[in-house]
Design a protein around this motif. Structure first.
Motif, PDB file in Angstrom:
ATOM      1  N   ARG A   1       0.816  -1.214   0.000  1.00  0.00           N
ATOM      2  CA  ARG A   1       0.000   0.000   0.000  1.00  0.00           C
ATOM      3  C   ARG A   1       0.850   1.264   0.000  1.00  0.00           C
ATOM      4  NH1 ARG A   1       0.291   1.174   5.514  1.00  0.00           N
ATOM      5  NH2 ARG A   1       0.903  -0.665   6.668  1.00  0.00           N
ATOM      6  N   GLY A   2       2.151   1.113  -0.243  1.00  0.00           N
ATOM      7  CA  GLY A   2       3.020   2.279  -0.290  1.00  0.00           C
ATOM      8  C   GLY A   2       3.547   2.709   1.065  1.00  0.00           C
ATOM      9  N   TYR A   3       3.555   1.790   2.019  1.00  0.00           N
ATOM     10  CA  TYR A   3       3.978   2.162   3.375  1.00  0.00           C
ATOM     11  C   TYR A   3       5.437   2.622   3.435  1.00  0.00           C
ATOM     12  CZ  TYR A   3       6.604  -2.204   3.957  1.00  0.00           C
ATOM     13  OH  TYR A   3       7.512  -3.218   3.828  1.00  0.00           O
ATOM     14  N   ASP A   4       6.254   2.138   2.496  1.00  0.00           N
ATOM     15  CA  ASP A   4       7.663   2.517   2.476  1.00  0.00           C
ATOM     16  C   ASP A   4       7.952   3.612   1.446  1.00  0.00           C
ATOM     17  OD1 ASP A   4       7.084   0.923   0.344  1.00  0.00           O
ATOM     18  OD2 ASP A   4       8.854  -0.365   0.517  1.00  0.00           O
ATOM     19  N   GLN A   5       6.884   4.265   0.957  1.00  0.00           N
ATOM     20  CA  GLN A   5       7.046   5.344  -0.023  1.00  0.00           C
ATOM     21  C   GLN A   5       6.397   6.644   0.455  1.00  0.00           C
ATOM     22  OE1 GLN A   5       5.967   3.978  -4.096  1.00  0.00           O
ATOM     23  NE2 GLN A   5       5.729   1.955  -3.161  1.00  0.00           N
ATOM     24  N   ARG A   6       6.200   6.760   1.732  1.00  0.00           N
ATOM     25  CA  ARG A   6       5.562   7.962   2.274  1.00  0.00           C
ATOM     26  C   ARG A   6       6.439   9.193   2.049  1.00  0.00           C
ATOM     27  NH1 ARG A   6       1.713   7.047   6.545  1.00  0.00           N
ATOM     28  NH2 ARG A   6       1.478   4.852   7.128  1.00  0.00           N
ATOM     29  N   LYS A   7       5.788  10.342   1.868  1.00  0.00           N
ATOM     30  CA  LYS A   7       6.511  11.608   1.796  1.00  0.00           C
ATOM     31  C   LYS A   7       5.976  12.553   2.868  1.00  0.00           C
ATOM     32  CE  LYS A   7       3.538  13.807  -1.701  1.00  0.00           C
ATOM     33  NZ  LYS A   7       3.507  14.471  -3.023  1.00  0.00           N
ATOM     34  N   VAL A   8       6.839  13.410   3.375  1.00  0.00           N
ATOM     35  CA  VAL A   8       6.455  14.369   4.414  1.00  0.00           C
ATOM     36  C   VAL A   8       5.749  15.553   3.756  1.00  0.00           C
ATOM     37  CG1 VAL A   8       7.277  15.897   6.237  1.00  0.00           C
ATOM     38  CG2 VAL A   8       8.375  13.668   5.883  1.00  0.00           C
ATOM     39  N   ILE A   9       4.553  15.895   4.255  1.00  0.00           N
ATOM     40  CA  ILE A   9       3.785  16.994   3.678  1.00  0.00           C
ATOM     41  C   ILE A   9       3.579  18.149   4.657  1.00  0.00           C
ATOM     42  CG2 ILE A   9       2.599  15.504   2.029  1.00  0.00           C
ATOM     43  CD1 ILE A   9       0.165  15.583   3.906  1.00  0.00           C
ATOM     44  N   ASP A  10       3.874  17.934   5.927  1.00  0.00           N
ATOM     45  CA  ASP A  10       3.718  18.995   6.930  1.00  0.00           C
ATOM     46  C   ASP A  10       4.348  18.513   8.231  1.00  0.00           C
ATOM     47  OD1 ASP A  10       3.028  21.405   8.052  1.00  0.00           O
ATOM     48  OD2 ASP A  10       0.852  21.129   7.873  1.00  0.00           O
ATOM     49  N   THR A  11       4.404  19.409   9.216  1.00  0.00           N
ATOM     50  CA  THR A  11       4.927  19.075  10.543  1.00  0.00           C
ATOM     51  C   THR A  11       3.930  19.511  11.597  1.00  0.00           C
ATOM     52  OG1 THR A  11       7.206  19.348   9.794  1.00  0.00           O
ATOM     53  CG2 THR A  11       6.828  19.385  12.167  1.00  0.00           C
ATOM     54  N   ALA A  12       3.661  18.639  12.543  1.00  0.00           N
ATOM     55  CA  ALA A  12       2.756  18.947  13.646  1.00  0.00           C
ATOM     56  C   ALA A  12       3.553  19.212  14.911  1.00  0.00           C
ATOM     57  CB  ALA A  12       1.794  17.784  13.872  1.00  0.00           C
ATOM     58  N   ASN A  13       3.060  20.099  15.741  1.00  0.00           N
ATOM     59  CA  ASN A  13       3.672  20.382  17.034  1.00  0.00           C
ATOM     60  C   ASN A  13       2.857  19.810  18.190  1.00  0.00           C
ATOM     61  OD1 ASN A  13       5.892  21.868  15.985  1.00  0.00           O
ATOM     62  ND2 ASN A  13       4.550  23.636  15.685  1.00  0.00           N
ATOM     63  N   VAL A  14       1.691  19.286  17.855  1.00  0.00           N
ATOM     64  CA  VAL A  14       0.854  18.659  18.875  1.00  0.00           C
ATOM     65  C   VAL A  14       0.099  17.505  18.229  1.00  0.00           C
ATOM     66  CG1 VAL A  14      -1.080  20.236  18.440  1.00  0.00           C
ATOM     67  CG2 VAL A  14      -0.937  19.046  20.634  1.00  0.00           C
ATOM     68  N   ARG A  15      -0.107  16.449  19.018  1.00  0.00           N
ATOM     69  CA  ARG A  15      -0.934  15.349  18.546  1.00  0.00           C
ATOM     70  C   ARG A  15      -1.698  14.772  19.722  1.00  0.00           C
ATOM     71  NH1 ARG A  15       2.983  10.150  17.148  1.00  0.00           N
ATOM     72  NH2 ARG A  15       3.681   9.720  19.273  1.00  0.00           N
ATOM     73  N   VAL A  16      -2.860  14.214  19.398  1.00  0.00           N
ATOM     74  CA  VAL A  16      -3.712  13.587  20.409  1.00  0.00           C
ATOM     75  C   VAL A  16      -3.799  12.104  20.079  1.00  0.00           C
ATOM     76  CG1 VAL A  16      -5.935  13.639  21.586  1.00  0.00           C
ATOM     77  CG2 VAL A  16      -5.044  15.725  20.515  1.00  0.00           C
ATOM     78  N   LEU A  17      -3.522  11.249  21.074  1.00  0.00           N
ATOM     79  CA  LEU A  17      -3.594   9.805  20.894  1.00  0.00           C
ATOM     80  C   LEU A  17      -4.910   9.280  21.460  1.00  0.00           C
ATOM     81  CD1 LEU A  17       0.040   8.764  21.915  1.00  0.00           C
ATOM     82  CD2 LEU A  17      -0.863   9.138  19.617  1.00  0.00           C
ATOM     83  N   TYR A  18      -5.550   8.378  20.713  1.00  0.00           N
ATOM     84  CA  TYR A  18      -6.849   7.839  21.102  1.00  0.00           C
ATOM     85  C   TYR A  18      -6.826   6.320  21.126  1.00  0.00           C
ATOM     86  CZ  TYR A  18      -8.751  12.476  19.870  1.00  0.00           C
ATOM     87  OH  TYR A  18      -9.020  13.814  19.790  1.00  0.00           O
ATOM     88  N   ALA A  19      -7.415   5.755  22.160  1.00  0.00           N
ATOM     89  CA  ALA A  19      -7.670   4.314  22.198  1.00  0.00           C
ATOM     90  C   ALA A  19      -9.019   4.056  21.542  1.00  0.00           C
ATOM     91  CB  ALA A  19      -7.690   3.819  23.632  1.00  0.00           C
ATOM     92  N   LEU A  20      -9.056   3.080  20.636  1.00  0.00           N
ATOM     93  CA  LEU A  20     -10.313   2.689  20.001  1.00  0.00           C
ATOM     94  C   LEU A  20     -10.765   1.357  20.584  1.00  0.00           C
ATOM     95  CD1 LEU A  20     -12.566   2.865  17.875  1.00  0.00           C
ATOM     96  CD2 LEU A  20     -10.981   1.867  16.213  1.00  0.00           C
ATOM     97  N   ASN A  21     -11.969   1.365  21.154  1.00  0.00           N
ATOM     98  CA  ASN A  21     -12.591   0.161  21.728  1.00  0.00           C
ATOM     99  C   ASN A  21     -11.650  -0.564  22.692  1.00  0.00           C
ATOM    100  OD1 ASN A  21     -14.588   0.851  19.847  1.00  0.00           O
ATOM    101  ND2 ASN A  21     -15.113  -1.271  19.493  1.00  0.00           N
ATOM    102  N   ALA A  22     -11.132   0.169  23.642  1.00  0.00           N
ATOM    103  CA  ALA A  22     -10.234  -0.423  24.637  1.00  0.00           C
ATOM    104  C   ALA A  22     -11.027  -1.223  25.660  1.00  0.00           C
ATOM    105  CB  ALA A  22      -9.451   0.672  25.340  1.00  0.00           C
TER     106      ALA A  22
END
Length: 287
Positions: free
Chosen positions: A36-57
């Motif tokens: 699926r192109g997992y090893d062909q990713r390109k950087v398009i921006d930079t984030a200074n904050v991220r929120v991590l979420y548990a799904l159906n924990a």
């Protein structure tokens, strides 16, 4: 067009099918993707904050009980919601291939964390990008179905919220309740006005603060924030050529079809004429 009867395929993958097809609560009895192109990713921006979420924990303190660990990365030009489990697995796979000088496909489930990690899921294997008032889903289909990968764009946010008077504390932030109905489901969200991000997991957004918890009233899908992190995070994107522009309706129908009856969707018939029963599936978007 007649369905193909694939003798060699079934002989090779018969054992694989039997051991991989236990049914999770959400997701599917469907093999996961590597191409699926997992090893062909390109950087398009930079984030200074991220929120991590548990799904159906099952246990919010134990990542191994999550269906997925997802993240919302907030960049200057682009916001991205995606699976952190899948991203970390990609990095490990790339490192392993480099160390082993391996050129073939990698069994990705070796590195993916969480329960039901060996199965494809429309949520874990899709990336969602927000640019201004538009949201684009990059949908990766399951094993042997990469021809159906695609991306579409729709307006964002689409939810129309009703604010409630109840409050609760999540990650130390005082959160207010909000309600909406979206594409066949009723949702409850808890947002933090003190976190100035008008977004949340998946396609959720449009509230005056970051959504730290959201679920449908039947609790088939439950996201809960486990961390708000600050730092420098690269926002990456798959190659556009692997995800042709298409329409949401097509992606939605394909995702449902592959979950409900994976082998039939591929056009496979069993040698003895038998076939698996269509499995029940609580698709997130009902319409």
């Amino acid at each position: 067009m007649y369905k193909s009867t694939i003798f060699v395929f079934l002989l090779i993958f018969g054992t694989y099918n039997n051991c991989m097809m236990a049914q999770p609560k959400i997701g599917a009895r469907v093999p996961i993707r590597e191409k699926r192109g997992y090893d062909q990713r390109k950087v398009i921006d930079t984030a200074n904050v991220r929120v991590l979420y548990a799904l159906n924990a099952k246990n919010i303190k134990d990542e191994s009980t999550y269906i997925d660990l997802a993240k919302l990365e907030v960049g200057k030009r682009v916001w991205k919601y995606s699976s952190e489990f899948i991203f970390l697995s990609d990095q490990k796979a790339i490192k392993w291939k480099k160390e082993k000088k391996y050129k073939g496909r990698v069994p990705k489930s070796f590195w993916i964390n969480g329960r039901n990690h060996e199965y494809w899921s429309e949520l874990a294997f899709s990336d969602y990008f927000i640019r201004g008032n538009g949201l684009t889903e990059w949908a990766c289909m399951p094993l042997f179905a990469e021809k159906d990968n695609g991306r579409y764009t729709e307006s964002w946010p689409l939810m129309r919220w009703t604010l409630g008077s109840q409050h609760q504390t999540i990650l130390g932030y005082r959160c207010q309740k909000a309600l909406c109905r979206f594409r066949g489901r009723d949702f409850v969200a808890w947002f933090a006005p003190d976190v100035p991000i008008k977004g949340g997991p998946w396609k959720f957004g449009g509230l005056p603060g970051c959504i730290l918890k959201v679920y449908d009233v039947d609790r088939n899908y439950v996201w809960e924030a486990i961390a708000i992190e600050r730092g420098t995070f690269k926002i990456t994107q798959y190659p556009e050529k692997l995800y042709p522009v298409t329409k949401r309706e097509r992606i939605w129908k394909l995702q449902r079809r592959y979950v409900e009856d994976y082998w039939d969707a591929l056009g496979v018939e069993w040698i003895d004429g038998s076939r698996q029963k269509k499995q029940k599936y609580e698709q997130l978007e009902k319409e």
